[in-house]
Design an enzyme around this catalytic site. Structure first.
Site, PDB file in Angstrom:
ATOM      1  N   ALA A 160     -18.862  -3.744   6.006  1.00 54.90           N
ATOM      2  CA  ALA A 160     -18.012  -3.771   7.157  1.00 54.90           C
ATOM      3  C   ALA A 160     -17.489  -2.324   7.549  1.00 54.90           C
ATOM      4  CB  ALA A 160     -16.880  -4.798   6.970  1.00 54.90           C
TER       5      ALA A 160
ATOM      6  N   LYS B 241       1.786  -4.131   6.836  1.00 52.42           N
ATOM      7  CA  LYS B 241       3.289  -3.468   6.772  1.00 52.42           C
ATOM      8  C   LYS B 241       3.537  -2.955   8.050  1.00 52.42           C
ATOM      9  CE  LYS B 241       2.807  -4.300   2.757  1.00 52.42           C
ATOM     10  NZ  LYS B 241       1.900  -5.323   2.630  1.00 52.42           N
TER      11      LYS B 241
ATOM     12  N   ARG C  57      -6.152 -15.179  -3.915  1.00 55.74           N
ATOM     13  CA  ARG C  57      -7.059 -14.461  -3.263  1.00 55.74           C
ATOM     14  C   ARG C  57      -8.362 -14.727  -4.592  1.00 55.74           C
ATOM     15  NH1 ARG C  57      -7.187 -11.425   0.984  1.00 55.74           N
ATOM     16  NH2 ARG C  57      -9.156  -9.886   0.261  1.00 55.74           N
TER      17      ARG C  57
ATOM     18  N   HIS D 226      22.891  12.491  -4.072  1.00 53.85           N
ATOM     19  CA  HIS D 226      23.946  11.603  -3.407  1.00 53.85           C
ATOM     20  C   HIS D 226      23.981  12.102  -1.916  1.00 53.85           C
ATOM     21  CE1 HIS D 226      27.768   9.438  -3.184  1.00 53.85           C
ATOM     22  NE2 HIS D 226      28.016  10.403  -2.408  1.00 53.85           N
TER      23      HIS D 226
END
Length: 464
Positions: free
Chosen positions: A37, A52, A272, A443
């Site tokens: 592919a 995502k 899968r 921080h």
């Protein structure tokens, strides 16, 4: 028939295969890679990357809806938002296209010859590839099998029509009014959450007694809470049976009780399976471990000169594991001494909130007969989490009680996926609680929760 010869032939251009080929090319190994592919495999084209992108778009749309409803805690407001899913998918496809071209360019830069088409083994050193321009035979001294995995299909709910896999879900250009998700693992919950935020009515069916069974219950609990807030119905100990007669719903059974779930689309995410059929594997004799190809600590199969990497070799079926294996095998083929000696492979679930798991959970450590110290720090006490309105979750550190060696680090919370490298590095480098506690963490950042969890395990947490 055209014939070419090479030192290394890689079958499959997914994360494992293309990394193997690129590294081999960099090391001067004459390399050919075959892909049926597009370069990048499932992860890049129809998996990790596009999912995502969709999750991010859904998050942004959900924030706009909160602002439009007057529920934004930041005091933001706007008129009613809309989403053009077709444009969103086009944006997602653009990202995939850029990365796909990038992989192709990297292969070319490394001097790797790419052949596109269906490959079939003739014997252990010969493969025939059916390309658009005809059949091509490739003879190689060494072969790497990196054929990956594919979604598992349910016998009574085969893919087609309204029954879709994650591949089709990521290509939808119209939002399904109702979506049934079969499987409460990370793929089903990631996509189910995204579609719920976009406006679909989502129902999740899980056969086991809780969602995300691959993670310990403490990590999955905040995710379950958030699913409820998003209006996602979750049925556990439930099996999907078949589509309803009118094809508009899904028949299911919960502890023997039959019921019907409205479903314009049914997303099947029950796992899968390795791609081990359809490319002439019967022509070579490879030992198996269940459905997977058995390999040793150098990814060698039972047949000399043939390696296997990635999902086709078993769990954990993660792109970054395949990449690391591919890089290692390339160096072995080039004559370097390498073996698989990783202490941990971090796993990330991109749900809302996200989950990171690296190393032993408390239960796994105890099951191994190890006495442990555990430190856990909540994001409710973390300033950065407060400023991003993302206080749910925590960071947890598991260490040996005797010498304080860190065995596992876990987190659930907003954007904790970005902490996964720090967690894995600490375990890989053999850090002790004192090392983590003694490292100055910037921080205000969420990473401070990591340091505070180490402090807590040592008995002197500072901010709780």
């Amino acid at each position: 028939m055209k014939e070419i010869s090479c030192k290394l032939l890689v079958l499959g251009a997914g994360p494992g295969g293309y990394v193997c080929a690129i590294r081999a090319g960099q090391l001067g190994v004459d390399t050919v890679i075959v892909e049926r592919a597009k370069a990048g495999g499932t992860c890049l084209n129809v998996g990790c990357i596009p999912s995502k992108a969709l999750i991010h778009a859904a998050d942004e749309y959900h924030k706009l809806h909160a602002a439009a409803s007057g529920k934004s805690p930041l005091g933001l407001s706007l008129s009613s938002p809309v989403i053009d899913l077709e444009r969103t998918v086009a944006w997602k496809d653009g990202i995939v296209g850029r990365l796909n071209s990038g992989v192709t360019g990297l292969l070319k830069k490394a001097g790797v010859k790419a052949v596109f088409g269906e490959a079939r083994f003739v014997d252990g050193k010969t493969v025939d590839v059916e390309t658009e321009t005809g059949q091509q035979r490739i003879r190689a001294e060494t072969v790497v099998i990196a054929t990956g995995s594919a979604p598992v299909e349910l016998p009574d709910l085969p893919f087609g029509g309204s029954v879709i896999s994650s591949t089709e879900a990521l290509a939808l250009t119209e939002l399904p009014e109702t979506l049934a998700v079969i499987g409460g693992g990370y793929i089903g919950l990631e996509l189910g959450t995204a579609f719920a935020k976009l406006g679909s009515k989502v129902t999740v069916l899980e056969a086991m007694d809780r969602i995300l069974p691959q993670y310990d219950a403490e990590l999955s609990r905040p995710v379950m809470k958030r699913l409820g807030e998003l209006g996602i119905e979750v049925f556990t100990r439930t099996t999907a049976k078949r589509l309803s007669a009118d094809k508009r719903g899904l028949l299911a059974e919960e502890n023997g009780r039959p019921f019907e779930v409205p479903a314009k689309k049914v997303l099947v995410t029950v796992g899968r399976g390795p791609v081990t059929e359809g490319w002439g594997i019967q022509e070579i004799d490879l030992d198996r471990s269940g459905r997977f190809i058995r390999t040793d600590d150098q990814c060698r199969t039972s047949m000399r000169g043939i390696y296997a990497i990635g999902d086709v070799t078993g769990e954990p079926m993660l792109a970054h594991r395949a990449m690391a294996q591919g890089e290692m095998v390339a160096e072995i083929v080039a004559g370097q001494k390498r073996s698989w000696d990783k202490r941990c492979i971090p796993a990330v679930c991109f749900t809302d909130p996200e989950i990171v798991s690296a190393g032993f959970s408390p239960e796994e450590a105890r099951a191994a007969g190890i006495e442990v110290r555990i430190g856990q720090f909540p994001f409710q006490a973390n300033g950065r989490a407060m400023t991003t309105v993302a206080e749910d979750g925590f960071v947890r550190v598991v260490a040996r009680a005797d010498n304080h060696l860190v065995l596992g680090i876990h987190a659930v919370g907003h954007a904790v996926s970005e902490l996964s490298a720090a967690f894995a590095l600490a375990i890989e480098m053999g850090a002790r609680l004192e090392d983590v506690a003694g490292t100055i963490h910037a921080h205000p950042t969420q990473s401070e929760a990591f340091q505070e969890a180490a402090f807590k395990a040592l008995g002197h947490a500072l901010h709780i």
